[in-house]
Enzyme design. Sequence first.
Site, PDB file in Angstrom:
ATOM      1  N   HIS A   9      -2.478   2.238  -5.994  1.00 22.91           N
ATOM      2  CA  HIS A   9      -3.176   0.981  -5.719  1.00 22.91           C
ATOM      3  C   HIS A   9      -3.263   0.090  -6.959  1.00 22.91           C
ATOM      4  O   HIS A   9      -3.456  -1.118  -6.845  1.00 22.91           O
ATOM      5  CB  HIS A   9      -4.569   1.257  -5.165  1.00 22.91           C
ATOM      6  CG  HIS A   9      -4.876   0.460  -3.935  1.00 22.91           C
ATOM      7  ND1 HIS A   9      -4.132   0.531  -2.780  1.00 22.91           N
ATOM      8  CD2 HIS A   9      -5.843  -0.461  -3.688  1.00 22.91           C
ATOM      9  CE1 HIS A   9      -4.631  -0.286  -1.870  1.00 22.91           C
ATOM     10  NE2 HIS A   9      -5.667  -0.906  -2.391  1.00 22.91           N
ATOM     11  N   HIS A  24      -4.020  -9.224   3.932  1.00 25.51           N
ATOM     12  CA  HIS A  24      -5.466  -9.267   4.125  1.00 25.51           C
ATOM     13  C   HIS A  24      -5.795 -10.132   5.336  1.00 25.51           C
ATOM     14  O   HIS A  24      -5.296 -11.253   5.463  1.00 25.51           O
ATOM     15  CB  HIS A  24      -6.162  -9.864   2.893  1.00 25.51           C
ATOM     16  CG  HIS A  24      -6.201  -8.938   1.725  1.00 25.51           C
ATOM     17  ND1 HIS A  24      -6.400  -9.364   0.430  1.00 25.51           N
ATOM     18  CD2 HIS A  24      -6.076  -7.587   1.648  1.00 25.51           C
ATOM     19  CE1 HIS A  24      -6.389  -8.334  -0.386  1.00 25.51           C
ATOM     20  NE2 HIS A  24      -6.202  -7.249   0.332  1.00 25.51           N
ATOM     21  N   ARG A  64       0.860  -1.175   0.000  1.00 22.83           N
ATOM     22  CA  ARG A  64       0.000   0.000   0.000  1.00 22.83           C
ATOM     23  C   ARG A  64       0.901   1.232   0.000  1.00 22.83           C
ATOM     24  O   ARG A  64       2.018   1.206   0.506  1.00 22.83           O
ATOM     25  CB  ARG A  64      -0.893   0.025   1.238  1.00 22.83           C
ATOM     26  CG  ARG A  64      -1.847  -1.163   1.371  1.00 22.83           C
ATOM     27  CD  ARG A  64      -2.658  -1.043   2.652  1.00 22.83           C
ATOM     28  NE  ARG A  64      -3.623  -2.136   2.781  1.00 22.83           N
ATOM     29  CZ  ARG A  64      -3.401  -3.264   3.457  1.00 22.83           C
ATOM     30  NH1 ARG A  64      -2.232  -3.444   4.072  1.00 22.83           N
ATOM     31  NH2 ARG A  64      -4.326  -4.208   3.533  1.00 22.83           N
ATOM     32  N   TYR A 119      -9.437 -11.288  -6.565  1.00 22.38           N
ATOM     33  CA  TYR A 119      -8.433 -11.447  -7.607  1.00 22.38           C
ATOM     34  C   TYR A 119      -8.610 -12.742  -8.379  1.00 22.38           C
ATOM     35  O   TYR A 119      -8.071 -12.893  -9.471  1.00 22.38           O
ATOM     36  CB  TYR A 119      -7.030 -11.352  -7.002  1.00 22.38           C
ATOM     37  CG  TYR A 119      -6.777  -9.989  -6.422  1.00 22.38           C
ATOM     38  CD1 TYR A 119      -6.559  -8.891  -7.255  1.00 22.38           C
ATOM     39  CD2 TYR A 119      -6.805  -9.777  -5.052  1.00 22.38           C
ATOM     40  CE1 TYR A 119      -6.355  -7.627  -6.727  1.00 22.38           C
ATOM     41  CE2 TYR A 119      -6.601  -8.515  -4.518  1.00 22.38           C
ATOM     42  CZ  TYR A 119      -6.378  -7.446  -5.361  1.00 22.38           C
ATOM     43  OH  TYR A 119      -6.191  -6.198  -4.840  1.00 22.38           O
ATOM     44  N   LYS A 154      -2.933  -2.643   7.800  1.00 23.88           N
ATOM     45  CA  LYS A 154      -4.158  -2.241   8.489  1.00 23.88           C
ATOM     46  C   LYS A 154      -4.330  -3.062   9.767  1.00 23.88           C
ATOM     47  O   LYS A 154      -4.005  -4.237   9.815  1.00 23.88           O
ATOM     48  CB  LYS A 154      -5.368  -2.449   7.567  1.00 23.88           C
ATOM     49  CG  LYS A 154      -5.389  -1.485   6.381  1.00 23.88           C
ATOM     50  CD  LYS A 154      -6.636  -1.668   5.551  1.00 23.88           C
ATOM     51  CE  LYS A 154      -6.685  -0.665   4.401  1.00 23.88           C
ATOM     52  NZ  LYS A 154      -7.889  -0.831   3.559  1.00 23.88           N
ATOM     53  N   ARG A 187      -0.521  -2.312  -6.694  1.00 21.67           N
ATOM     54  CA  ARG A 187      -0.840  -3.365  -5.721  1.00 21.67           C
ATOM     55  C   ARG A 187      -1.798  -4.394  -6.332  1.00 21.67           C
ATOM     56  O   ARG A 187      -1.628  -5.601  -6.173  1.00 21.67           O
ATOM     57  CB  ARG A 187      -1.444  -2.731  -4.472  1.00 21.67           C
ATOM     58  CG  ARG A 187      -1.848  -3.720  -3.364  1.00 21.67           C
ATOM     59  CD  ARG A 187      -2.196  -2.927  -2.113  1.00 21.67           C
ATOM     60  NE  ARG A 187      -3.023  -3.670  -1.180  1.00 21.67           N
ATOM     61  CZ  ARG A 187      -2.556  -4.488  -0.239  1.00 21.67           C
ATOM     62  NH1 ARG A 187      -1.252  -4.689  -0.125  1.00 21.67           N
ATOM     63  NH2 ARG A 187      -3.382  -5.101   0.592  1.00 21.67           N
TER      64      ARG A 187
END
Length: 308
Positions: A251, A277, A152, A286, A183, A254
């Site tokens: 992004h 994630h 990110r 994806y 995150k 990414r």
Amino acid sequence: MDGGGKAAFAQRYLEHLRTQRKLSPHTLVNYRRDLDELAALTEGQDWTDLSHADLRRATARLHSRELNPRSIARKLSAWRGFFGWLSHQVALPANPAEGVRAPRKAKTLPKALSVDDAVHLVGSPSHAHAGPEPADLCNRAMFELMYSSGLRVSELTGMDVHYTKDCAGWLERDNGEVVVTGKGGKMRRVPVGSHALEALAAWLAVRETPRDGSNALFVTARGTRISPRVVQQRLKAHALRTGTAVNVHPHVLRHSFASHMLQSSGDLRAVQEMLGHSSIASTQVYTSLDFQHLSEVYDKAHPRAKSK
């Protein structure tokens, strides 16, 4: 209640919104349009006769016209407000719009570059002069690292040259890895490819010590930690200079990393770990990108894919 009665109630409600809630003329026009549309969708039915099923059918008809789900949700909100007011004027068994939901907005797939386009983008020089300036080497290292490791932009700009106490992320050149905090404060290690390592070595050879007292890996000409906004601006300018057809933002690199890794390996769990994630569901989008790619290949190559 005849058609005139419906119009009278609608007018009284709009007057209530104007005098009691002090809504703007523009908003009142929208409310009137929403009520007129509901009257047309339910044809000759009285307001008091409308049921939950009637409002669901009206919503479905709007959806069949390919109206934006957000617009449908706004209309439903207007209808709920009207029937809530109407229930204080006449006896209603229930608010027929209560519980009716707008259709979900179709989930758009993240944009991803083709492998060739991604390699061309991050590998092309960003300078038009004789040799690269420090800013050019910085750009090359940032773009290569984002695509190489699926970072990110906040993870990229928060990275330090090496580990220090309380740092959010750091580079381990000897191991060929970066450590980043994603995150939710989740820390992960991600491999760095050889091209990115070479670009990082070239950048570090000219990088000056930050003047802001930080140990930032990427710094501006003023000696301060580079910001996500600056990365976004530099990448966009670089993409235009290299002739990349799509609107490229950090992004996109990414997304491209994730899509290309999944196409090559098929290992969803590994890609999940590298992206940081917390849920496999976030990574599964994806698989749709991968299937989309395979579908395009099939349509172009298979002799029975399309009718002639």
